[in-house]
Design a protein around this motif. Structure first.
Motif, PDB file in Angstrom:
ATOM      1  N   GLY A  80       0.703  -1.239   0.015  1.00 36.24           N
ATOM      2  CA  GLY A  80      -0.085   0.096   0.127  1.00 36.24           C
ATOM      3  C   GLY A  80       0.804   1.284   0.117  1.00 36.24           C
ATOM      4  N   ASP A  81       2.194   1.139   0.120  1.00 37.62           N
ATOM      5  CA  ASP A  81       3.063   2.314   0.269  1.00 37.62           C
ATOM      6  C   ASP A  81       3.311   2.699  -1.128  1.00 37.62           C
ATOM      7  N   TYR A  82       3.123   4.186  -1.541  1.00 31.57           N
ATOM      8  CA  TYR A  82       3.421   4.968  -2.548  1.00 31.57           C
ATOM      9  C   TYR A  82       4.940   5.113  -2.649  1.00 31.57           C
ATOM     10  N   VAL A  83       5.699   4.775  -3.834  1.00 33.16           N
ATOM     11  CA  VAL A  83       7.143   4.967  -3.803  1.00 33.16           C
ATOM     12  C   VAL A  83       7.372   5.856  -5.101  1.00 33.16           C
ATOM     13  N   GLN A  84       8.620   6.592  -5.156  1.00 33.07           N
ATOM     14  CA  GLN A  84       8.933   7.134  -6.093  1.00 33.07           C
ATOM     15  C   GLN A  84      10.163   6.473  -6.876  1.00 33.07           C
ATOM     16  N   LYS A  85      10.175   6.509  -8.263  1.00 33.34           N
ATOM     17  CA  LYS A  85      11.370   6.001  -9.065  1.00 33.34           C
ATOM     18  C   LYS A  85      12.611   6.003  -8.365  1.00 33.34           C
ATOM     19  N   GLY A  86      13.385   5.111  -8.279  1.00 28.77           N
ATOM     20  CA  GLY A  86      14.738   5.028  -7.827  1.00 28.77           C
ATOM     21  C   GLY A  86      14.871   4.965  -6.032  1.00 28.77           C
ATOM     22  N   GLN A  87      13.621   4.962  -5.358  1.00 29.79           N
ATOM     23  CA  GLN A  87      13.520   4.778  -3.892  1.00 29.79           C
ATOM     24  C   GLN A  87      13.974   3.516  -3.567  1.00 29.79           C
ATOM     25  N   LEU A  88      14.968   3.375  -2.489  1.00 29.12           N
ATOM     26  CA  LEU A  88      15.362   2.223  -1.672  1.00 29.12           C
ATOM     27  C   LEU A  88      14.267   1.467  -1.277  1.00 29.12           C
ATOM     28  N   LEU A  89      13.898   0.160  -1.458  1.00 32.46           N
ATOM     29  CA  LEU A  89      12.674  -0.594  -0.962  1.00 32.46           C
ATOM     30  C   LEU A  89      13.166  -1.641   0.025  1.00 32.46           C
ATOM     31  N   ALA A  90      14.344  -2.166  -0.219  1.00 27.42           N
ATOM     32  CA  ALA A  90      15.066  -3.228   0.639  1.00 27.42           C
ATOM     33  C   ALA A  90      16.417  -3.369   0.398  1.00 27.42           C
ATOM     34  N   PHE A 178      10.099   2.367 -11.188  1.00 26.73           N
ATOM     35  CA  PHE A 178       9.129   3.531 -11.628  1.00 26.73           C
ATOM     36  C   PHE A 178       8.413   3.993 -10.100  1.00 26.73           C
ATOM     37  N   SER A 179       7.872   5.004 -10.313  1.00 25.61           N
ATOM     38  CA  SER A 179       6.827   5.431  -9.159  1.00 25.61           C
ATOM     39  C   SER A 179       5.511   4.769  -9.404  1.00 25.61           C
ATOM     40  N   GLY A 180       5.066   4.195  -8.001  1.00 26.26           N
ATOM     41  CA  GLY A 180       3.991   3.432  -8.136  1.00 26.26           C
ATOM     42  C   GLY A 180       3.764   2.819  -6.814  1.00 26.26           C
ATOM     43  N   VAL A 181       2.689   2.193  -6.637  1.00 30.52           N
ATOM     44  CA  VAL A 181       2.107   1.316  -5.363  1.00 30.52           C
ATOM     45  C   VAL A 181       2.615  -0.003  -5.171  1.00 30.52           C
TER      46      VAL A 181
END
Length: 362
Positions: A80-90, A178-181
């Motif tokens: 459910g988190d909205y993330v930006q392109k290039g954001q560190l996820l893990a 890419f940016s998304g959910v």
């Protein structure tokens, strides 16, 4: 007197008999030439609507895997988190990769040192040979030059190995392409990721959605770049969305005999969540005019679908056709029919080929 009365009765009897014979003869004549209402087929190009089922899909969707084997060290996002392109996820960790990177770096330093020594040795020999010809043998000078080139190549190779190690370390960082959910997260901190085939995250971009619709083959030529779709979804039943055609496959699938279309649906307000089935209505129009006949002129029998044409000689002829769309009280037909033909308005299976009829143009 009695004879006169008998003669009168006999004449009346003959007159009635003659009148009955005339009526029977007229009935026979009518039976020989059946009167049928006919009309000319019409060439039309109407705009029409069809109702189909579509599916709303995200503009972009990707399953994110770990490229290298390792343990999950940190997780920064969840479903459910909205993330930006290039954001560190893990972030992952693999101790053996750190060891390999250190080893490659050390080897690179060693080879650089060897190169510096061989380069300095060649330079000295070259300078001595330049001051005094013959003091250094040509073979010795060539060997020193070859050693310098070899060590130089080894440095380049070591640099590539070290860069590879650094790239592998970058694979330990899982970033958003890419940016998304985030729609799915399948692992927790400490989990070992390898070749299980299960992605760590699922990411979708729902700022724009695409509505996928499959159109039957018979309507394929009626689709144009200006085709508009109106659709509704079950989650928002009181709202109708409108969108224009974005992509047309322009190819009839040989398995399903249908044409795939995609409509782009802006979703900046996030009113649509994607993944829904949609009730779609398409506004279509044939590229050229086609033939239409009255609906009751078409006979759908076990022997096939046909209309009945009346020739110039007044004889009936069954003409096989394929059905298209309906328009008011008419139906589109495809077959050897022209606007000059005379088609029976109310046909039936009892009308066989070669039957003589009287055509009444309507």
């Amino acid at each position: 007197m009695i004879r006169y009365s008998f003669l009168l009765v006999f004449m009346v009897f003959l007159g009635c008999k003659q009148q009955g014979s005339d009526k029977q003869e007229q009935t026979d004549k009518k039976g020989e030439a059946l009167e049928l209402a006919v009309s000319h087929p019409q060439s039309l190009q109407p705009q029409y609507r069809i109702k189909l089922t579509g599916e709303l899909q995200p503009q972009e969707s990707v399953a994110l895997f770990s490229k290298v084997k390792g343990f999950v060290r940190q997780i920064h996002v969840d479903v459910g988190d909205y993330v930006q392109k290039g954001q560190l996820l893990a972030r992952m960790e693999a101790p053996e990769m750190d060891v390999q990177s250190t080893s490659d770096r050390a080897k690179q330093h060693q080879l650089v040192a060897n190169y510096e020594v061989s380069k300095l040795r060649y330079k000295r020999l070259h300078d001595v040979d330049g001051r005094k010809k013959g003091a250094i043998s040509a073979l010795e000078l060539e060997r020193a030059y070859g050693d310098m080139l070899r060590d130089s190549a080894a440095v380049v190779e070591a640099g590539g190995a070290y860069q590879k190690s650094k790239y592998m370390e970058d694979y330990l960082l899982i970033r958003a392409p890419f940016s998304g959910v985030i729609t799915q997260r399948n692992f927790s901190t400490g989990a070992l990721l390898g070749d299980s085939g299960v992605p760590m995250f699922n990411l979708v971009a729902n700022d724009k959605l695409k509505l996928k619709v499959v159109v039957p083959e018979v309507h394929g030529q009626a689709v144009s770049d200006s085709t508009v779709a109106e659709f509704q979804v079950l989650s928002i039943p009181n709202r109708t969305f409108t969108t224009k055609l974005k992509r047309n496959a322009k190819f009839i699938d040989p398995t399903t005999r249908s044409l795939s279309l995609e409509f782009e649906v802006p979703n900046g307000d996030k009113s649509l969540i994607g993944g829904d089935f949609a009730d779609v209505q398409l506004s279509l129009k044939r590229a050229q005019k086609t033939i239409f006949v009255p609906k009751e002129a078409v006979v759908n029998a076990q022997s096939g679908v046909f209309v009945i044409r009346v020739g110039e000689d007044g004889k009936t002829e069954r003409v096989p056709v394929r059905l298209g769309i309906s328009h008011e009280n008419l139906v589109e037909v495809f077959g050897p029919i022209t606007t000059e033909d005379r088609v029976v308005n109310r046909a039936s299976e009892e009308l066989t080929d070669g039957k003589v009829v009287k055509a009444l143009m309507k």
